[in-house]
Design a protein around this motif. Sequence first.
Motif, PDB file in Angstrom:
ATOM      1  N   VAL A 167       0.837  -1.217   0.000  1.00 17.73           N
ATOM      2  CA  VAL A 167       0.000   0.000   0.000  1.00 17.73           C
ATOM      3  C   VAL A 167       0.871   1.266   0.000  1.00 17.73           C
ATOM      4  O   VAL A 167       0.428   2.318  -0.425  1.00 17.73           O
ATOM      5  CB  VAL A 167      -0.968   0.021   1.227  1.00 17.73           C
ATOM      6  N   GLU A 168       2.120   1.125   0.459  1.00 17.58           N
ATOM      7  CA  GLU A 168       3.011   2.310   0.465  1.00 17.58           C
ATOM      8  C   GLU A 168       3.778   2.460  -0.852  1.00 17.58           C
ATOM      9  O   GLU A 168       4.507   3.440  -1.033  1.00 17.58           O
ATOM     10  CB  GLU A 168       4.051   2.223   1.595  1.00 17.58           C
ATOM     11  N   SER A 169       3.638   1.492  -1.770  1.00 19.56           N
ATOM     12  CA  SER A 169       4.465   1.538  -2.987  1.00 19.56           C
ATOM     13  C   SER A 169       4.129   2.735  -3.874  1.00 19.56           C
ATOM     14  O   SER A 169       2.963   3.126  -4.004  1.00 19.56           O
ATOM     15  CB  SER A 169       4.239   0.251  -3.812  1.00 19.56           C
ATOM     16  N   LEU A 170       5.164   3.298  -4.504  1.00 23.31           N
ATOM     17  CA  LEU A 170       4.959   4.428  -5.438  1.00 23.31           C
ATOM     18  C   LEU A 170       4.210   3.954  -6.679  1.00 23.31           C
ATOM     19  O   LEU A 170       3.773   4.748  -7.497  1.00 23.31           O
ATOM     20  CB  LEU A 170       6.323   5.017  -5.828  1.00 23.31           C
ATOM     21  N   GLU A 171       4.078   2.620  -6.818  1.00 18.75           N
ATOM     22  CA  GLU A 171       3.377   2.051  -7.964  1.00 18.75           C
ATOM     23  C   GLU A 171       1.860   2.026  -7.731  1.00 18.75           C
ATOM     24  O   GLU A 171       1.087   1.771  -8.648  1.00 18.75           O
ATOM     25  CB  GLU A 171       3.851   0.594  -8.192  1.00 18.75           C
ATOM     26  N   SER A 172       1.461   2.244  -6.473  1.00 12.88           N
ATOM     27  CA  SER A 172       0.031   2.082  -6.160  1.00 12.88           C
ATOM     28  C   SER A 172      -0.795   3.241  -6.724  1.00 12.88           C
ATOM     29  O   SER A 172      -0.534   4.422  -6.419  1.00 12.88           O
ATOM     30  CB  SER A 172      -0.172   2.027  -4.636  1.00 12.88           C
ATOM     31  N   ASN A 173      -1.798   2.906  -7.508  1.00 10.58           N
ATOM     32  CA  ASN A 173      -2.690   3.938  -8.061  1.00 10.58           C
ATOM     33  C   ASN A 173      -3.395   4.701  -6.945  1.00 10.58           C
ATOM     34  O   ASN A 173      -3.513   5.931  -7.001  1.00 10.58           O
ATOM     35  CB  ASN A 173      -3.734   3.316  -8.999  1.00 10.58           C
ATOM     36  N   PHE A 174      -3.840   3.970  -5.900  1.00 12.48           N
ATOM     37  CA  PHE A 174      -4.578   4.656  -4.822  1.00 12.48           C
ATOM     38  C   PHE A 174      -3.653   5.663  -4.130  1.00 12.48           C
ATOM     39  O   PHE A 174      -4.017   6.819  -3.902  1.00 12.48           O
ATOM     40  CB  PHE A 174      -5.116   3.654  -3.793  1.00 12.48           C
ATOM     41  N   LYS A 175      -2.414   5.208  -3.856  1.00 12.05           N
ATOM     42  CA  LYS A 175      -1.463   6.108  -3.154  1.00 12.05           C
ATOM     43  C   LYS A 175      -1.216   7.360  -3.981  1.00 12.05           C
ATOM     44  O   LYS A 175      -1.242   8.486  -3.468  1.00 12.05           O
ATOM     45  CB  LYS A 175      -0.151   5.371  -2.895  1.00 12.05           C
ATOM     46  N   ASN A 176      -1.010   7.190  -5.297  1.00 10.27           N
ATOM     47  CA  ASN A 176      -0.701   8.349  -6.148  1.00 10.27           C
ATOM     48  C   ASN A 176      -1.888   9.311  -6.236  1.00 10.27           C
ATOM     49  O   ASN A 176      -1.723  10.526  -6.193  1.00 10.27           O
ATOM     50  CB  ASN A 176      -0.281   7.875  -7.533  1.00 10.27           C
ATOM     51  N   ILE A 177      -3.090   8.743  -6.327  1.00  9.37           N
ATOM     52  CA  ILE A 177      -4.279   9.620  -6.395  1.00  9.37           C
ATOM     53  C   ILE A 177      -4.528  10.259  -5.026  1.00  9.37           C
ATOM     54  O   ILE A 177      -4.857  11.434  -4.913  1.00  9.37           O
ATOM     55  CB  ILE A 177      -5.514   8.813  -6.859  1.00  9.37           C
ATOM     56  N   ASP A 178      -4.319   9.487  -3.969  1.00 12.85           N
ATOM     57  CA  ASP A 178      -4.522  10.012  -2.602  1.00 12.85           C
ATOM     58  C   ASP A 178      -3.645  11.237  -2.361  1.00 12.85           C
ATOM     59  O   ASP A 178      -4.097  12.264  -1.845  1.00 12.85           O
ATOM     60  CB  ASP A 178      -4.179   8.907  -1.601  1.00 12.85           C
ATOM     61  N   GLU A 179      -2.399  11.155  -2.802  1.00 13.75           N
ATOM     62  CA  GLU A 179      -1.433  12.244  -2.523  1.00 13.75           C
ATOM     63  C   GLU A 179      -1.787  13.553  -3.216  1.00 13.75           C
ATOM     64  O   GLU A 179      -1.522  14.625  -2.700  1.00 13.75           O
ATOM     65  CB  GLU A 179      -0.020  11.784  -2.913  1.00 13.75           C
TER      66      GLU A 179
ATOM     67  N   LYS B 136      -5.288  -4.025   0.485  1.00 14.12           N
ATOM     68  CA  LYS B 136      -5.519  -4.087   1.935  1.00 14.12           C
ATOM     69  C   LYS B 136      -4.361  -4.839   2.577  1.00 14.12           C
ATOM     70  O   LYS B 136      -3.964  -5.914   2.085  1.00 14.12           O
ATOM     71  CB  LYS B 136      -6.803  -4.895   2.229  1.00 14.12           C
ATOM     72  N   LYS B 137      -3.829  -4.255   3.661  1.00 14.18           N
ATOM     73  CA  LYS B 137      -2.704  -4.923   4.339  1.00 14.18           C
ATOM     74  C   LYS B 137      -3.150  -6.304   4.831  1.00 14.18           C
ATOM     75  O   LYS B 137      -4.322  -6.508   5.159  1.00 14.18           O
ATOM     76  CB  LYS B 137      -2.240  -4.071   5.529  1.00 14.18           C
ATOM     77  N   LYS B 138      -2.205  -7.243   4.894  1.00 16.42           N
ATOM     78  CA  LYS B 138      -2.435  -8.588   5.429  1.00 16.42           C
ATOM     79  C   LYS B 138      -3.598  -9.316   4.739  1.00 16.42           C
ATOM     80  O   LYS B 138      -4.324 -10.071   5.372  1.00 16.42           O
ATOM     81  CB  LYS B 138      -2.692  -8.535   6.959  1.00 16.42           C
ATOM     82  N   SER B 139      -3.845  -8.986   3.491  1.00 14.86           N
ATOM     83  CA  SER B 139      -4.907  -9.692   2.753  1.00 14.86           C
ATOM     84  C   SER B 139      -4.319 -10.309   1.489  1.00 14.86           C
ATOM     85  O   SER B 139      -3.404  -9.747   0.896  1.00 14.86           O
ATOM     86  CB  SER B 139      -6.016  -8.713   2.346  1.00 14.86           C
TER      87      SER B 139
END
Length: 229
Positions: free
Chosen positions: A76-88, A103-106
Amino acid sequence: MKIKKENIYRVSEKEFNDFSVNFIKEKLNSFSSNEKINVALSGGSTPLPILKLLREEKLDWKKYNFFLVDERVVSVESLESNFKNIDEVFYQFISSNTFPMLKKKSTVDEMIIDYEIKMRSFLPISKNGFPKFDMIILGMGKDGHTASLFPKTSALNENDAIVVKNEIPHLNSTRITLTFPVITTCDLLIILLKGSGKIKVFNELNAGLGYEYPISRFLESNANWIISE
Ligand code: 6PG
């Protein structure tokens, strides 16, 4: 099948982001219902500068639920994550509900089941039995992929499930993606194409060719194509 002329918006590279943000803002404002408005956003780089502009708009953000069109299966912390990039650039600045796929641990299968449950509980179900988004914003790769529906991958043939895992061997990437039935159930598709390589694909599609491109599935839809070199 050709793309409807009135649905093609050719703009200059300089105008692309401003035109796109105004077009999206107008459509978001046009939803009068006091129900929640459900929007799915694509990842990649094209939407990010547009979302950065959109966050400054005075919209009733709590009215909107923002889902993802697709996600890379990374941390979830990866710079590759679409959600992370849009969230920022976007989610952190607005007060809308947002729905990550990771989702972590899933396991991937658990994430998919969880996302399907969320889609089915937040979205109205269309007459065809598929959840219906109010708006979906798509990008496209130079190979004509959209969402994470890449040429010669299994998800292209998915006609029942609404969200699936898709292996992309040439990218050595596992993805989670909405499927064609869900995307085509939405009445308001906005496809953002920027760059000469993509215009080449668009011109083939617009000449009634290019049926091998996954994005050609939307030729018969009412999709809005915002394009620039
Ligand atoms: C992704 C996207 C993908 C994207 C296209 C275009 O996860 O990468 O959802 O479908 O829209 O690859 O990407 P660019 O906008 O970066 O060219």
